[in-house]
Design a protein around this motif. Structure first.
Motif, PDB file in Angstrom:
ATOM      1  N   GLY A 154      29.201 -49.630 -64.035  1.00 38.41           N
ATOM      2  CA  GLY A 154      29.211 -48.372 -64.764  1.00 38.41           C
ATOM      3  C   GLY A 154      28.856 -48.552 -66.225  1.00 38.41           C
ATOM      4  O   GLY A 154      28.511 -49.645 -66.691  1.00 38.41           O
ATOM      5  N   GLY A 155      28.969 -47.483 -66.970  1.00 36.29           N
ATOM      6  CA  GLY A 155      28.602 -47.490 -68.376  1.00 36.29           C
ATOM      7  C   GLY A 155      29.779 -47.776 -69.285  1.00 36.29           C
ATOM      8  O   GLY A 155      30.844 -48.232 -68.844  1.00 36.29           O
ATOM      9  N   PRO A 156      29.611 -47.494 -70.575  1.00 39.99           N
ATOM     10  CA  PRO A 156      30.679 -47.761 -71.548  1.00 39.99           C
ATOM     11  C   PRO A 156      31.974 -47.016 -71.243  1.00 39.99           C
ATOM     12  O   PRO A 156      33.059 -47.534 -71.507  1.00 39.99           O
ATOM     13  N   THR A 157      31.883 -45.811 -70.672  1.00 40.98           N
ATOM     14  CA  THR A 157      33.095 -45.033 -70.413  1.00 40.98           C
ATOM     15  C   THR A 157      33.995 -45.739 -69.416  1.00 40.98           C
ATOM     16  O   THR A 157      35.226 -45.785 -69.586  1.00 40.98           O
ATOM     17  N   ILE A 158      33.411 -46.326 -68.370  1.00 45.12           N
ATOM     18  CA  ILE A 158      34.207 -47.049 -67.373  1.00 45.12           C
ATOM     19  C   ILE A 158      34.838 -48.285 -68.001  1.00 45.12           C
ATOM     20  O   ILE A 158      36.011 -48.598 -67.755  1.00 45.12           O
ATOM     21  N   ALA A 159      34.068 -48.992 -68.823  1.00 41.29           N
ATOM     22  CA  ALA A 159      34.601 -50.185 -69.480  1.00 41.29           C
ATOM     23  C   ALA A 159      35.756 -49.826 -70.409  1.00 41.29           C
ATOM     24  O   ALA A 159      36.798 -50.493 -70.427  1.00 41.29           O
ATOM     25  N   VAL A 160      35.589 -48.744 -71.182  1.00 44.41           N
ATOM     26  CA  VAL A 160      36.652 -48.326 -72.095  1.00 44.41           C
ATOM     27  C   VAL A 160      37.890 -47.907 -71.316  1.00 44.41           C
ATOM     28  O   VAL A 160      39.026 -48.266 -71.679  1.00 44.41           O
ATOM     29  N   ALA A 161      37.711 -47.155 -70.239  1.00 42.90           N
ATOM     30  CA  ALA A 161      38.860 -46.710 -69.440  1.00 42.90           C
ATOM     31  C   ALA A 161      39.612 -47.902 -68.850  1.00 42.90           C
ATOM     32  O   ALA A 161      40.846 -47.909 -68.800  1.00 42.90           O
TER      33      ALA A 161
END
Length: 474
Positions: free
Chosen positions: A326-333
């Motif tokens: 996934g993208g940055p949002t998945i990594a941040v979550a």
């Protein structure tokens, strides 16, 4: 294997703190000693010579001057009758003690320095008045716990100041690794990023308190604020709002604001004769104790994180974060979930000093918007402090309550506050511009190319501490 050994030390530190009850800095020094022994056995002991330079660089930070000043502000507020006066004035204004208690938390919590200090002030001043107004023990415990966490997200809280310093270092490392020419964030950027989510959280919580209506309205006898009390409350509230607004807008530095706050509180105590010599000595003693504990924690965490960098734990975590789909949002979550779990065993300062320097550089390689990540981190910490029954604010508020409070009813009373907080977190996660509402420049764009694991490892190796030069004794 060295990186995995360093990673295994994280749960070991948490378990040791829970089982032994030792101060966090002692546990971190012990864990750093284990890591240093592993490093020496692996033949990399010369890299430990970088520790003195790191200590000198750490203590040269001007931002740390604000730390004891904010702690002193909290100690003075806890010993002056300002909180009582503000609460009585709030009851007369809102005609509801629960709203007055929430407003007092929003006003004073950023100046108290920590969640524990906020709980102490609100429990001493607000809890008896809520009890007198007929608010049930469960309701007032939940309200005190929720209001005390507002100081985590409302600038210029001590937690936000220290997070800003830690995130600035993590952002610098991430930009060097990714080869980006980012404008490195500072404390003011994090203040502005947290402002809109904090205001939204406060508005939702105020709506919950007003909608539930379980706190009875006060009559004239209960809101016994005299004319002089109203004048003192108005002047105090105006001064605090100017102070907080000046720091959040960049008009004042955090050190200047903390110094002004201390001078104003000392002057108020002297003029009203509420601050006796014994109370002042007690406040100074408390300031020295808390500041010393925080500096000891900071030095221990710096030692521990250096050993983890030598072991390669930061490179390992960066690789694991980079492998997330996934993208940055998945990594941040995913990283926020780890931070939230850590906050159930560690307080905010331990997470900022230990977790952020190791975990955040790798995340910021994936997610270029450091202000967004910082705001989400502080919101996650606030939510974790309200998770029953082990949330830090919950345990502190229950301990300060004179009557027994059962866990299940307390969880029910906290549920609306926690749900509203999680909604704010999800909104900020899904819509990053929410954290840039008060920005002066557009948010940074996401990185176009993701670095490979080998490229990241080479970048980290280039940033590894250099061993000190050998002395020529000839």
């Amino acid at each position: 294997m060295s990186g995995w050994f360093g990673l295994a030390l994280f749960p070991l530190v948490g378990i040791a703190m829970i089982l032994t009850g030792l101060p966090a800095f002692l546990v971190l020094i012990g864990a750093a000693g284990l890591a240093a022994a592993w490093i020496v056995l692996a033949g990399d002991g010369a890299l430990l010579g970088a520790l003195p330079n790191r200590m000198v660089g750490l203590l040269e930070s001007d931002l740390l001057q604000a730390l004891p000043l904010f702690v002193m502000m909290g100690a003075l507020i806890n010993r002056l009758p300002l909180a009582d006066i503000l609460f009585r004035a709030g009851c007369r204004l809102f005609r509801r003690p629960t709203l007055a208690a929430l407003g007092l938390g929003a006003l004073l919590a950023p100046m108290n320095g920590s969640v524990g200090a906020s709980v102490a002030v609100l429990s001493r001043s607000v809890r008896p008045m809520l009890a007198q107004a007929g608010v049930e023990p469960v309701e007032r415990t939940a309200l005190v716990a929720a209001a005390s966490t507002l100081g985590v997200v409302i600038p210029p809280s001590l937690v936000l100041i220290l997070l800003g310093d830690a995130m600035m270092g993590a952002h610098t490392i991430a930009s060097n690794i990714a080869g980006r020419s980012d404008q490195i964030i500072n404390t003011q950027d994090i203040f502005r990023a947290a402002l809109a989510p904090a205001a939204l959280t406060l508005a939702l919580w105020a709506g919950i308190v007003a909608w539930r209506g379980r706190g009875p309205k006060t009559d004239a006898s209960q809101s016994s604020a005299s004319r002089s009390d109203l004048m003192i409350a108005a002047a105090t509230a105006a001064f605090i709002l100017i102070l907080l607004g000046g720091v959040a807008s960049g008009l004042f530095y955090a050190v200047e604001a903390a110094a002004m706050g201390c001078i104003a509180l000392l002057a108020a105590g002297w003029v009203t004769r509420a601050l006796t010599a014994a109370a002042l000595a007690d406040a100074l003693r408390s300031t020295l104790e808390i500041s010393g504990a925080l500096f000891a924690l900071l030095i221990a965490a710096t030692t521990f994180t250096l050993t983890l960098r030598i072991l390669g734990t930061d490179r390992l975590l960066t690789g694991l974060i980079g492998a997330l789909p996934g993208g940055p949002t998945i990594a941040v979550a995913s990283v926020l979930a780890l931070v939230g779990v850590s906050a159930l065993a560690l307080d905010a300062f331990e997470i900022i000093f230990v977790i952020v320097p190791i975990l955040m550089p790798g995340l910021l390689v994936r997610a270029a918007d450091a202000a967004w990540v910082s705001a989400l981190t502080i919101l996650t910490l606030q939510a974790s402090f309200l998770v029953p029954p082990v949330g830090y604010a919950i345990m502190m508020a229950r301990g300060a309550e004179l009557e027994p409070v059962r866990a299940r009813p307390l969880a029910g009373a906290l549920a609306p506050f926690l749900i509203a907080q999680l909604l704010v977190v999800m909104l900020a996660l899904a819509i990053p511009p929410v954290t840039h509402f008060f920005d002066r420049a557009p948010p940074p764009s996401a990185p176009k190319n993701r670095l490979s694991d080998d490229e990241v490892s080479k970048k980290f190796d280039a940033l590894a501490p250099e061993p000190p030069p050998a002395l020529d004794l000839k």
